[in-house]
Design an enzyme around this catalytic site. Structure first.
Site, PDB file in Angstrom:
ATOM      1  N   ASP A  82      13.288  40.187  39.613  1.00 47.50           N
ATOM      2  CA  ASP A  82      13.303  38.819  40.142  1.00 47.50           C
ATOM      3  C   ASP A  82      14.097  38.749  41.447  1.00 47.50           C
ATOM      4  O   ASP A  82      15.321  38.904  41.430  1.00 47.50           O
ATOM      5  CB  ASP A  82      13.986  37.865  39.142  1.00 47.50           C
ATOM      6  CG  ASP A  82      13.013  37.263  38.151  1.00 47.50           C
ATOM      7  OD1 ASP A  82      11.794  37.307  38.404  1.00 47.50           O
ATOM      8  OD2 ASP A  82      13.483  36.728  37.125  1.00 47.50           O
ATOM      9  N   ASP A  85     -16.271  34.071  32.622  1.00 46.11           N
ATOM     10  CA  ASP A  85     -14.967  34.489  32.089  1.00 46.11           C
ATOM     11  C   ASP A  85     -15.204  35.365  30.859  1.00 46.11           C
ATOM     12  O   ASP A  85     -16.115  35.092  30.074  1.00 46.11           O
ATOM     13  CB  ASP A  85     -14.162  33.237  31.685  1.00 46.11           C
ATOM     14  CG  ASP A  85     -12.661  33.492  31.574  1.00 46.11           C
ATOM     15  OD1 ASP A  85     -11.900  32.844  32.330  1.00 46.11           O
ATOM     16  OD2 ASP A  85     -12.247  34.330  30.748  1.00 46.11           O
ATOM     17  N   HIS A 128       6.477  31.553  31.436  1.00 47.60           N
ATOM     18  CA  HIS A 128       6.815  30.787  32.635  1.00 47.60           C
ATOM     19  C   HIS A 128       7.860  29.708  32.357  1.00 47.60           C
ATOM     20  O   HIS A 128       7.903  29.129  31.269  1.00 47.60           O
ATOM     21  CB  HIS A 128       5.542  30.182  33.247  1.00 47.60           C
ATOM     22  CG  HIS A 128       4.662  31.245  33.816  1.00 47.60           C
ATOM     23  ND1 HIS A 128       3.424  31.522  33.314  1.00 47.60           N
ATOM     24  CD2 HIS A 128       4.870  32.128  34.809  1.00 47.60           C
ATOM     25  CE1 HIS A 128       2.911  32.537  33.992  1.00 47.60           C
ATOM     26  NE2 HIS A 128       3.767  32.921  34.906  1.00 47.60           N
ATOM     27  N   PHE A 173       2.513  30.547  45.455  1.00 42.83           N
ATOM     28  CA  PHE A 173       3.891  30.653  45.002  1.00 42.83           C
ATOM     29  C   PHE A 173       3.879  30.291  43.506  1.00 42.83           C
ATOM     30  O   PHE A 173       3.004  30.768  42.798  1.00 42.83           O
ATOM     31  CB  PHE A 173       4.809  29.848  45.947  1.00 42.83           C
ATOM     32  CG  PHE A 173       5.043  30.663  47.213  1.00 42.83           C
ATOM     33  CD1 PHE A 173       3.996  30.920  48.101  1.00 42.83           C
ATOM     34  CD2 PHE A 173       6.266  31.245  47.471  1.00 42.83           C
ATOM     35  CE1 PHE A 173       4.169  31.747  49.213  1.00 42.83           C
ATOM     36  CE2 PHE A 173       6.459  32.061  48.593  1.00 42.83           C
ATOM     37  CZ  PHE A 173       5.417  32.311  49.456  1.00 42.83           C
ATOM     38  N   TYR A 214       1.548  44.843  39.789  1.00 42.35           N
ATOM     39  CA  TYR A 214       0.754  43.614  39.912  1.00 42.35           C
ATOM     40  C   TYR A 214       0.543  43.268  41.393  1.00 42.35           C
ATOM     41  O   TYR A 214      -0.592  43.060  41.852  1.00 42.35           O
ATOM     42  CB  TYR A 214       1.466  42.472  39.177  1.00 42.35           C
ATOM     43  CG  TYR A 214       0.933  41.106  39.520  1.00 42.35           C
ATOM     44  CD1 TYR A 214      -0.370  40.748  39.185  1.00 42.35           C
ATOM     45  CD2 TYR A 214       1.723  40.175  40.219  1.00 42.35           C
ATOM     46  CE1 TYR A 214      -0.872  39.496  39.534  1.00 42.35           C
ATOM     47  CE2 TYR A 214       1.228  38.927  40.548  1.00 42.35           C
ATOM     48  CZ  TYR A 214      -0.062  38.595  40.214  1.00 42.35           C
ATOM     49  OH  TYR A 214      -0.554  37.369  40.555  1.00 42.35           O
ATOM     50  N   ASN A 254      -8.554  46.385  35.815  1.00 40.67           N
ATOM     51  CA  ASN A 254      -9.136  45.045  35.946  1.00 40.67           C
ATOM     52  C   ASN A 254      -9.032  44.500  37.370  1.00 40.67           C
ATOM     53  O   ASN A 254     -10.037  44.129  37.972  1.00 40.67           O
ATOM     54  CB  ASN A 254      -8.457  44.084  34.974  1.00 40.67           C
ATOM     55  CG  ASN A 254      -9.105  42.708  35.011  1.00 40.67           C
ATOM     56  OD1 ASN A 254     -10.243  42.539  34.568  1.00 40.67           O
ATOM     57  ND2 ASN A 254      -8.432  41.741  35.590  1.00 40.67           N
ATOM     58  N   ALA A 293      -7.666  37.764  37.051  1.00 41.85           N
ATOM     59  CA  ALA A 293      -6.749  38.900  37.155  1.00 41.85           C
ATOM     60  C   ALA A 293      -5.708  38.841  36.048  1.00 41.85           C
ATOM     61  O   ALA A 293      -5.366  37.764  35.560  1.00 41.85           O
ATOM     62  CB  ALA A 293      -6.045  38.859  38.503  1.00 41.85           C
ATOM     63  N   TYR A 304      -5.953  29.287  33.415  1.00 31.72           N
ATOM     64  CA  TYR A 304      -5.116  28.156  33.836  1.00 31.72           C
ATOM     65  C   TYR A 304      -5.542  27.597  35.202  1.00 31.72           C
ATOM     66  O   TYR A 304      -5.973  26.439  35.311  1.00 31.72           O
ATOM     67  CB  TYR A 304      -3.656  28.621  33.840  1.00 31.72           C
ATOM     68  CG  TYR A 304      -2.654  27.673  34.441  1.00 31.72           C
ATOM     69  CD1 TYR A 304      -2.703  26.298  34.175  1.00 31.72           C
ATOM     70  CD2 TYR A 304      -1.637  28.153  35.265  1.00 31.72           C
ATOM     71  CE1 TYR A 304      -1.759  25.437  34.719  1.00 31.72           C
ATOM     72  CE2 TYR A 304      -0.682  27.301  35.798  1.00 31.72           C
ATOM     73  CZ  TYR A 304      -0.753  25.947  35.532  1.00 31.72           C
ATOM     74  OH  TYR A 304       0.181  25.094  36.065  1.00 31.72           O
ATOM     75  N   ILE A 305      -5.468  28.406  36.247  1.00 29.39           N
ATOM     76  CA  ILE A 305      -5.736  27.853  37.583  1.00 29.39           C
ATOM     77  C   ILE A 305      -7.248  27.661  37.800  1.00 29.39           C
ATOM     78  O   ILE A 305      -7.694  26.655  38.355  1.00 29.39           O
ATOM     79  CB  ILE A 305      -5.092  28.729  38.675  1.00 29.39           C
ATOM     80  CG1 ILE A 305      -3.583  28.844  38.378  1.00 29.39           C
ATOM     81  CG2 ILE A 305      -5.319  28.130  40.063  1.00 29.39           C
ATOM     82  CD1 ILE A 305      -2.831  29.806  39.264  1.00 29.39           C
TER      83      ILE A 305
HETATM   84  N1  UDP Z   1      13.104  32.039  34.212  1.00 29.40           N
HETATM   85  C1  UDP Z   1      14.180  31.874  33.337  1.00 29.40           C
HETATM   86  N2  UDP Z   1      13.915  31.833  31.990  1.00 29.40           N
HETATM   87  C2  UDP Z   1      12.637  31.937  31.465  1.00 29.40           C
HETATM   88  C3  UDP Z   1      11.568  32.097  32.364  1.00 29.40           C
HETATM   89  C4  UDP Z   1      11.832  32.158  33.732  1.00 29.40           C
HETATM   90  O1  UDP Z   1      15.329  31.774  33.756  1.00 29.40           O
HETATM   91  O2  UDP Z   1      12.476  31.916  30.236  1.00 29.40           O
HETATM   92  C5  UDP Z   1      13.344  32.084  35.669  1.00 29.40           C
HETATM   93  C6  UDP Z   1      12.933  33.397  36.318  1.00 29.40           C
HETATM   94  O3  UDP Z   1      13.999  34.291  36.354  1.00 29.40           O
HETATM   95  C7  UDP Z   1      12.493  32.949  37.716  1.00 29.40           C
HETATM   96  C8  UDP Z   1      12.028  31.514  37.527  1.00 29.40           C
HETATM   97  O4  UDP Z   1      12.538  31.095  36.263  1.00 29.40           O
HETATM   98  O5  UDP Z   1      13.601  32.912  38.584  1.00 29.40           O
HETATM   99  C9  UDP Z   1      10.508  31.395  37.496  1.00 29.40           C
HETATM  100  O6  UDP Z   1       9.981  32.354  36.596  1.00 29.40           O
HETATM  101  P1  UDP Z   1       8.481  32.322  36.113  1.00 29.40           P
HETATM  102  O7  UDP Z   1       8.323  33.413  35.084  1.00 29.40           O
HETATM  103  O8  UDP Z   1       8.111  30.939  35.722  1.00 29.40           O
HETATM  104  O9  UDP Z   1       7.649  32.658  37.427  1.00 29.40           O
HETATM  105  P2  UDP Z   1       7.713  33.921  38.432  1.00 29.40           P
HETATM  106  O10 UDP Z   1       8.653  33.498  39.535  1.00 29.40           O
HETATM  107  O11 UDP Z   1       8.173  35.117  37.685  1.00 29.40           O
HETATM  108  O12 UDP Z   1       6.316  34.037  38.902  1.00 29.40           O
END
Ligand code: UDP
Length: 326
Positions: A282, A31, A186, A166, A138, A89, A72, A11-12
Site C-alpha cells: 500500500d 460475462d 475494500h 483510482f 496485477y 485471464n 479482469a 461491479y463497475i
Molecule cells: N484499508 C484498511 N482496512 C481494510 C481495507 C482497506 O485500512 O479493511 C485501507 C487500505 O490500506 C487502503 C485504503 O483502505 O489504504 C483503500 O483500500 P482498498 O482495498 O479499498 O482499495 P485499494 O486502494 O487497495 O485499491
C-alpha cells in the site's frame, strides 16, 4: 451504439451497462460469472461465456459497434500469490478479446485500466505523464494490455480509451446494484460490514504513514462517475477522436480515518475498529490529477464522498434484505 460489455455482470461493468442505456445506447452483457453475478445483469441481453472463447466472442462481436472491457481479476494480493491466474485471464484471454475485435472489424474499445500502472508515484497528484512502473503482477497485466492497445492502434487502426481508475466506490442511486465481492476487501463496504456486525471490526491497515493523520490517503470516485466517463469516452471515439489514456479520479484525497468518519455520519452508528499493521504494497497516498479527462472527454466527477457512502449504505441495506429473503 450497441456495445458489448465484457465483464458486465461485475461491479463497475453492471453500472456502465445501465449508464449506457440511460444515454440511449444498447448494452449486450458478456460475462463468465467467475466473479460476476447474474442478478447484476438482470434486464439485459446476456451471454454467459469466457473471454478466451473466441468462437462465442466472434458471434457476439458481429452485432456490436464497440466494446467495453471490464473482465479482469483485480486483487493485488492474489496477483502476488497466483500471478499465473492474472496473466492467463488479464493478458492471455484479454488478447483473445483484442484479436477477435480486430478480426471482426470492431474498432473502438474502452479499457478498465488502473492507477496501479503507476506503481509508487514520485509525486501526487498523479498526472498521466508519470512513468508507468507497476509494483505488483496485477498492475503489470494492466500495463501489458495498455501497451497492446497502443501497438494495435498503430498497426490496425483500433482506437481505444485506457481509463485509469483510482478507488471505485459507491453504488447506483437506484439501490438495485452495487459492490458485491467475496471476500470483501475494500474499505467502504468492509467498514459498513463492521457497522452491521457482518465482521467483528474494521482493521485499519497502519496509522504510521507520512500523511496528515497517519492513515493512507486515496482518491475515492463514485462508480457512476466512472460509468459516465466510459460513455463520454465512447462518444469521443465515435466522433473520430484519437485514442486516449486518462486518469479517472476526483483530485481529492481522503484518508482511511476520514472514510470511517463519513461512514459513521451516514449510518449514525460507530464503526468498530482496531489498528493493525500496514498492508504490504500500500503506497501512502494515491490521488489523481484528473485534468486530462476533463480536457479531452469533457468529464468531471460530480458526486461527493457523502454521495459515495450514502449509496453504498443504501445498497448494503437492500442487498442484505434480498439475501435474507432468498
Ligand atoms: N484499508 C484498511 N482496512 C481494510 C481495507 C482497506 O485500512 O479493511 C485501507 C487500505 O490500506 C487502503 C485504503 O483502505 O489504504 C483503500 O483500500 P482498498 O482495498 O479499498 O482499495 P485499494 O486502494 O487497495 O485499491
Amino acid at each position: 451504439m450497441k456495445v458489448l460489455v465484457v465483464g458486465g455482470a461485475g461491479y463497475i461493468g453492471s453500472h456502465a451497462a445501465r449508464v449506457l442505456r440511460r444515454n440511449g445506447h444498447e448494452a449486450l452483457i458478456y460475462d463468465n460469472l467467475s466473479t460476476g453475478y447474474a442478478r447484476l445483469a438482470n434486464g439485459f441481453e446476456f451471454i454467459q461465456a469466457d473471454m478466451a472463447d473466441s468462437k462465442t466472442l466472434t458471434s457476439a462481436l458481429r452485432h456490436v459497434d464497440a466494446v467495453m472491457h471490464f473482465a479482469a481479476h483485480a486483487y493485488v494480493g492474489e496477483s502476488v500469490e497466483n500471478p499465473r491466474k492474472y496473466f492467463r485471464n488479464n493478458v492471455e484471454a484479454g488478447l483473445t478479446l483484442l484479436n477477435t475485435c480486430v478480426d471482426c472489424g470492431v474498432q473502438k474499445i474502452i479499457f478498465s485500466s488502473t492507477c496501479a500502472v503507476y506503481g509508487v508515484p514520485v509525486k501526487v497528484p498523479i498526472t498521466e505523464d508519470t512513468p508507468r512502473d507497476p509494483v505488483n503482477p496485477y498492475g503489470v497485466t494492466k500495463l501489458v494490455f495498455e501497451r497492446a492497445l497502443e501497438a494495435y492502434d498503430r498497426a490496425y487502426g483500433l482506437r481505444f480509451a485506457s481509463l485509469r481508475y483510482f478507488n471505485a466506490a459507491g453504488a447506483d442511486e437506484s439501490g438495485e446494484i452495487g459492490e458485491l465481492h467475496d471476500p470483501e476487501t475494500h474499505l467502504i463496504p468492509a467498514a459498513l460490514e463492521a457497522v452491521v456486525g457482518v465482521r467483528p471490526q474494521l482493521e485499519v491497515f497502519g496509522t504510521d504513514y507520512p500523511t496528515p493523520d497517519g492513515t493512507c490517503v486515496r482518491d475515492y470516485i463514485h462508480v457512476n462517475d466512472l460509468a459516465e466517463a466510459h460513455v463520454l469516452a465512447l462518444k469521443h471515439l465515435e466522433q473520430g477522436g484519437s485514442s486516449v489514456a486518462v486518469n479517472l479520479g476526483t483530485g481529492r484525497g481522503t484518508s482511511v480515518k476520514e472514510i470511517l468518519d463519513a461512514v459513521e455520519k451516514a449510518t449514525g452508528r460507530p464503526v468498530p475498529r482496531r489498528v493493525g499493521p500496514r498492508r504490504p504494497g500500500d503506497p501512502p497516498a494515491l490521488v489523481a490529477d484528473p485534468s486530462r479527462a476533463q480536457q479531452l472527454l469533457k468529464w468531471k466527477a460530480t458526486r461527493s464522498l457523502d454521495d459515495i457512502v450514502a449509496t453504498a449504505w443504501k445498497w448494503m441495506q437492500n442487498s442484505r434484505t434480498v439475501a435474507l429473503h432468498k
